[in-house]
Design a protein around this motif. Sequence first.
Motif, PDB file in Angstrom:
ATOM      1  N   HIS A 189       0.796  -1.218   0.000  1.00  0.00           N
ATOM      2  CA  HIS A 189       0.000   0.000   0.000  1.00  0.00           C
ATOM      3  C   HIS A 189       0.833   1.275   0.000  1.00  0.00           C
ATOM      4  CE1 HIS A 189      -3.523   2.339  -0.294  1.00  0.00           C
ATOM      5  NE2 HIS A 189      -2.808   3.189   0.402  1.00  0.00           N
TER       6      HIS A 189
ATOM      7  N   HIS B 102      -6.566  -3.683   3.596  1.00  0.00           N
ATOM      8  CA  HIS B 102      -7.747  -3.568   2.724  1.00  0.00           C
ATOM      9  C   HIS B 102      -7.549  -4.355   1.421  1.00  0.00           C
ATOM     10  CE1 HIS B 102      -6.052   0.491   1.047  1.00  0.00           C
ATOM     11  NE2 HIS B 102      -5.550  -0.526   0.392  1.00  0.00           N
ATOM     12  N   HIS B 103      -6.355  -4.871   1.226  1.00  0.00           N
ATOM     13  CA  HIS B 103      -6.141  -5.767   0.085  1.00  0.00           C
ATOM     14  C   HIS B 103      -6.479  -7.206   0.441  1.00  0.00           C
ATOM     15  CE1 HIS B 103      -4.104  -2.765  -2.451  1.00  0.00           C
ATOM     16  NE2 HIS B 103      -3.720  -2.262  -1.290  1.00  0.00           N
TER      17      HIS B 103
HETATM   18 CU   LIG Z   1      -4.001  -0.262  -0.856  1.00  0.00          CU
END
Ligand SMILES: [Cu+2]
Lengths: 600, 260
Positions: A291, A340-341
């Motif tokens: 991220h 969030h992945h």
């Molecule tokens: Cu991300």
Amino acid sequence: MHTTTADTHHAGAHEAHHDEGGFLKKYVFSSDHKVIGIQYGLTALVFLFFGFCLIMAMRWQIAYPNTPIPLVGGLLNGLFGDLATKGIMSPDLYNMFGAMHGTIMVFLAIVPLAFGAFGNLIVPLQIGAPDMAFPRINMVSYQCYAAGGVVMLVSFLIPGGAAQAGWTSYSPLASTIPGDGQTFWLVGMVLLITSSLLGAVNFIATIIQLRAPGMTWMRMPFFVWAQFVTGFLLLLAFPPLEAAGLMQLADKVLHTSFFLPTGLAVGGNLANISGGGSPLLWQHLFWFLGHPEVYVLILPAMGIVSEIVANNTRKPLWGYKSLVYSSLGIGFISFIVWAHHMYLTGMGTKISTFFQTTTMIISIPSVIILTCLFISLWGGSIRFNTPMLFALAFLPMFGIGGLTGLPLGFNYSDIHLHDTYYVIAHFHYVVAPGTIFGLLAGVYYWYPKVTGRFMSETLGKIHFWLSLICMNLIFMPMFLQGMAGMLRRMSDGGAMYSVAKVGAIGGLSAAIIKLNEFVSHAAWMLALAQLPFIINFFWSISNGRKVTSDNPWDATTLEWQTPTPPPHGNFTKTPEVVRGPYDYSLPGAPKDFVPQNQTT
Amino acid sequence: MEIPYVVHPRRDTGLYNAKVGIWLFLASEVMLFGALFSSYILLRVGAEAGEWPTHLLNVPIGTVNTLVLISSSVTVVLGWAALKVGNFAKYRACQTITVLCACAFVGIKSYEYNDKFHHYQVITKDGKVFDGHLVSRDKEAVVLHGHQIDASKGKALGVREASRHGDHGKEIEIKADDIKKIDNYGPAHNTYMSIYFTLTGLHGLHVVAGALVIAYILWPGAGMYKTDPERYINRVEVSGLFWHFVDLVWIFLFPVLYLL
Ligand SMILES: [Cu+2]
Ligand code: HEM
């Protein structure tokens, strides 16, 4: 200080003549930040082109599954033998190309171009420094990058070919695919990580230590701030991936089980390993880098766009401080959104909720940055030159990419969208017509500083409009395909899951699958649209319109207050900075811009 | 223009360039080892009951090694301080001890590694588990000096219970035909050994690298003390900071791997 351009050119040519055997020292093993920047830039552009070629071949397989690829089919067959029999791309080759497309684009093209090339070229100039703080480390950084690139390229030609487990290299898949592709990938990554680590230390130290007298923090151009934050992201986010890479390498070479669970079966047989490892551990470590990495991809482009917007609206940037604090905010928060992945991995709802919340919070600074840039346009007398066109297009394109990230950030909607073409469309909108447009804007904008000549505006505008149209034709339909449920990483473009194969419920309709052809054609058109750029890039080196001053765009920042091109050591005398970075249209000033080192 | 603040600190930051550089580099090192420590935690909490080995390593040896490293950190500081006041001979003496400590540390660590590579576990086809040092191994049979393990509550727990009562084990001969699996306590033995070798191996590389740098500055690079003494002292300081970090990492590694 204001040597005329013709003079410096002449002097440069003179020097080259006298410097016997100096070519290697001057252009290959140079420790001058400008030369290193150019090395980074050219290498990264080549990789950008190569990564694009990989996807162009894949797009044939997606649009017309299991038919020979025209033009290059024979070549692929020759290079890869069984993997491309009769020029037809096998699923293995598709996976290989896909994994390497992602890896090359992210780690060998965009980051080196955004950080290595533009950062190296521009940051020391903009802060009024003679060079980077550690010039030799800078050179080693480029060499590690080049070595990493070579390892990645060589891996295509080893028996079994390159890595096949995607740019994310999830274990156990990555650890159990036979062949040495993954091992090469990991060695290549360790080199690339070392390179960006050295770069990051250098950039941050340079910005902290080598600012010219008077260049206070809040007088730094926003581009420098963007690179500063990017430096910290690389410095702190990459080491965990390095750790993960070492562990995956151990899994591969020493037969440990860091990421391999107990009871793992490979090809129907129980694997001969101790087990006890955790596949989720890899994903956590990967996305802990992954991220922040996406902000590494976008922040430098935002910086470039800000410079160009201020210059071509002839106005100060609106909300300079908000831009600075937002980018710092992004820097901090980007370390706590990674999972969030991983909503679909079964981390549990409590953890998902935490990451959903932080993801929504990090959207706020992104929106602030975009809004500031939009408001900056308001009331300006805009000059629509090629750099500005690319910079302007960046804004809505990044907007689309960012907005479509929100449904992915909510774990409820992500359950439907995860691993579909919607995700592909989301991140390509931010990276392709977003970041790449920002980078192209930078190429057009700073080209005159490096070469003393402009790139052609006509070719530039053709390049811009065709690229803008093609980009949208490529990525917009992918949102539809994704929402219809088409998964990514399928070598037949979803044919296996068509209505014809699985029935009307849950099947992909013919229209959705047909879009594949449309998208592929647009992708090939995009390649043609780059021809004007490539021609322009090389032709203008010796034929472009000459600049008539050292500051051809009438800009305020320090990189334009040097000779063209800047000599070794950059400034003929140390600049004294007396004002903020964007004093355009200052009331009472003789011209509509006042450079940072001038007292009106 | 020349690059400023190579030797003298910049007024507003109070630092010279290399010092900023080493602090940044150490920050990234913290993240590197931090990631490995986090992995240790995740693997440990994820392990099945009774499978995570504890007290497998030799605590007295580890303690000696800890003392060796701590001493070297003391000599690094003393050496730098001596150099600051111009006492080159004392500096040289102190740093020589530092380098010797580093060699001692690596030597002791190699002994420990070697020991683990000779420590075997054998699982027979009828489900018995034997654990001990390899005495001999040929085509016919394997001889271990150790114990038979009650693996019903987990192999690692079994090993611990078998060696608890000061019992040093006996020689056990196992026929090659009966063996289902045999492996030493190398990195592939279980995830504990994997993370043990990764953490200590990476740390060991840091020790070696740090010692090489210190030794380079101490001997071949010492000429700079004559030509540019301030810069030379800075080098000593920067390499010392790195050495303290290496020491610090071990202060975490020792309890986590040996004691907990
Ligand atoms: Cu991300
Ligand atoms: C601004 C708000 C943003 C939000 C809320 C957001 C959210 C997300 C989420 C939740 C995913 C995971 C989707 C899934 O796998 O199911 C994702 C994927 C991704 N995003 Fe974003 N994103 C944002 C901006 C960006 C930016 C600025 C970039 C890059 C420049 C970016 C690049 C990516 C990439 C590369 C992936 C896919 C990685 C992969 O699975 O291969 N995103 N985004």
